[in-house]
Design an enzyme around this catalytic site. Structure first.
Site, PDB file in Angstrom:
ATOM      1  N   GLY A 230      -9.401  -2.025  23.789  1.00 27.38           N
ATOM      2  CA  GLY A 230      -7.996  -1.301  23.714  1.00 27.38           C
ATOM      3  C   GLY A 230      -8.064  -0.010  22.940  1.00 27.38           C
TER       4      GLY A 230
ATOM      5  N   ALA B  19       7.887  -3.706   5.185  1.00 25.66           N
ATOM      6  CA  ALA B  19       6.952  -4.984   5.132  1.00 25.66           C
ATOM      7  C   ALA B  19       6.615  -5.727   6.296  1.00 25.66           C
ATOM      8  CB  ALA B  19       8.222  -6.020   4.462  1.00 25.66           C
TER       9      ALA B  19
ATOM     10  N   ASP C 260      11.785 -13.283   0.671  1.00 25.07           N
ATOM     11  CA  ASP C 260      11.497 -13.221   2.075  1.00 25.07           C
ATOM     12  C   ASP C 260      12.689 -12.028   2.706  1.00 25.07           C
ATOM     13  OD1 ASP C 260      10.382 -15.560   4.518  1.00 25.07           O
ATOM     14  OD2 ASP C 260      11.694 -13.467   5.157  1.00 25.07           O
TER      15      ASP C 260
ATOM     16  N   TYR D  25       0.588  -1.179  -0.172  1.00 25.81           N
ATOM     17  CA  TYR D  25       0.073   0.023   0.070  1.00 25.81           C
ATOM     18  C   TYR D  25       1.028   1.189   0.044  1.00 25.81           C
ATOM     19  CZ  TYR D  25      -3.225   3.167   2.388  1.00 25.81           C
ATOM     20  OH  TYR D  25      -4.064   4.317   2.790  1.00 25.81           O
TER      21      TYR D  25
ATOM     22  N   LYS E  52       7.115  -3.330  17.096  1.00 31.06           N
ATOM     23  CA  LYS E  52       7.749  -2.293  16.114  1.00 31.06           C
ATOM     24  C   LYS E  52       8.774  -1.592  17.281  1.00 31.06           C
ATOM     25  CE  LYS E  52       5.797  -2.107  12.256  1.00 31.06           C
ATOM     26  NZ  LYS E  52       6.799  -1.734  11.239  1.00 31.06           N
TER      27      LYS E  52
ATOM     28  N   ARG F 243     -14.624  -1.066  21.152  1.00 30.09           N
ATOM     29  CA  ARG F 243     -13.631  -2.016  20.866  1.00 30.09           C
ATOM     30  C   ARG F 243     -12.635  -2.217  21.814  1.00 30.09           C
ATOM     31  NH1 ARG F 243     -10.437  -1.568  15.090  1.00 30.09           N
ATOM     32  NH2 ARG F 243      -9.472  -0.022  16.064  1.00 30.09           N
TER      33      ARG F 243
ATOM     34  N   TYR G  31       1.821  -6.220  18.189  1.00 29.03           N
ATOM     35  CA  TYR G  31       2.208  -5.553  17.065  1.00 29.03           C
ATOM     36  C   TYR G  31       2.937  -4.121  17.531  1.00 29.03           C
ATOM     37  CZ  TYR G  31       1.773  -1.747  13.474  1.00 29.03           C
ATOM     38  OH  TYR G  31       1.790  -0.832  12.742  1.00 29.03           O
TER      39      TYR G  31
END
Ligand code: UDP
Length: 324
Positions: A283, A74, A51, A11, A145, A281, A141
């Site tokens: 969190g 990626a 990869d 994207y 990072k 939702r 996630y």
């Protein structure tokens, strides 16, 4: 400059390749096509399917292409999936990036631009969130990072790897010329979900209508992908003249509520957008907006295309006229 764009068929990476070429640079793409699409790329861009943690492949790319800087796009980016499958997130977003960094060092490539996220901050303690805000990610996630950010700081100190971390808030919109946009089959973010619901005449869910905001729905800081890509170009310029490690937020400091988005989609499409109140939702913070003053002061970057109309109109045009 020759730039390896890891995740360059995705994207944001695919728009990055276009804007690198426009600015006279030479993008080279490495992508495993798990979510990216080759159709997003100009056919004259060197493309390696594989990869990002494959050190033999990386070695052959670095031998062949005289890469001077690497940009990383990626990543696995779904919060919910990261909670279910933390192993996938730590393997893809941390272990493989570590192998990429080690390959870069072995091949004497010492400039890196890393796509990070507002998720490293966790629940905001004050607004707008600046880069000094404590980092307390609340899902794998965000943690994955943050781990790479720490690795990059240590690699700069120990090995002289120069890097810039860009923490995106809510990436949104599609390229202004309509050539690239969000193309994942299963839509995961609010704007593509609402657009798909309009197309399929389905009802959108609004997660929480009792937040402490003007209209009771969640506020987020949406940043157009053209502005994100422009920030990467500024970071590239910065790294070509300066050494070191630094972190910048990319946001607008302005927010848009879920209800405002639903209303804007209706206004721009001229169609009825059906929505229904749903529970909060887990969190979700009620409001999350960024200060990007540091990116303005040091990189000379400011958002130019992140007004609400441009974000929703470009996303709408892409969704209903997309090429892939
Ligand atoms: N949201 C919503 N309905 C949806 C998807 C998202 O109300 O079908 C809300 C979500 O609770 C959040 C905002 O839209 O307040 C943006 O969510 P998204 O998942 O796009 O990004 P996030 O801010 O979580 O990274």
């Amino acid at each position: 400059m020759k730039v390896l764009v890891v995740g360059g068929a995705g994207y944001i990476g695919s728009l990055m390749c276009r804007r690198l070429s426009d600015a006279g640079h030479q993008p080279v793409v490495l992508d495993d096509l798990s979510t990216g699409n080759k159709k997003a790329l100009h056919c004259d861009i060197p493309f390696y399917e594989g990869d990002l943690g494959d050190q033999l492949l990386l070695k052959s790319i670095f031998n062949k292409e005289t890469i001077e800087l690497v940009m990383h796009f990626a990543a696995k980016i779904q919060v919910g999936e990261s909670v279910e499958k933390p192993d996938l997130y730590y393997e893809n977003n941390v272990a493989k990036v570590l192998r990429l960094l080690n390959s870069m060092l072995e091949n004497n490539v010492k400039r890196f631009i890393f796509s990070s996220t507002a998720a490293v901050y966790g629940q905001p303690q004050y607004l707008p969130v600046d880069e000094n805000h404590p980092t307390k990610p609340i899902n794998p996630y965000g943690a994955s990072k943050r781990m790479v950010e720490i690795i990059l700081q240590d690699y700069e100190h120990a090995f002289g790897l120069n890097s810039i971390v860009l923490r995106y808030f809510n990436a949104a919109g599609a390229s202004l010329d309509g050539t690239t946009g969000e193309a994942q089959r299963v839509k995961q973010n609010l704007i593509p979900i609402v657009l798909e619901n309009v197309e399929k005449e389905r009802t959108s869910q609004i997660f929480g209508t009792d937040w402490d905001t003007d209209d009771g729905t969640c506020i987020r800081d949406y940043i157009h992908i053209e502005d994100i890509v422009a920030a990467h170009l500024k970071a590239l310029e910065h790294l070509s003249k300066n050494e070191g490690f630094d972190i910048f937020n990319l946001g607008t400091s302005e927010g848009l509520s879920v209800k405002q988005i639903v209303d804007l989609v209706s206004q721009i499409s001229g169609k009825e957008v059906k929505s229904v109140a749903a529970p909060r939702r887990p969190g979700d913070p009620g409001k999350l907006v960024a200060s990007s003053q540091k990116a303005y002061d040091i990189l000379g970057w400011q958002p130019c295309h992140s007004d609400h109309e441009t974000i929703i109109r470009s996303a709408y045009n892409w969704h209903f006229n997309r090429r892939y």
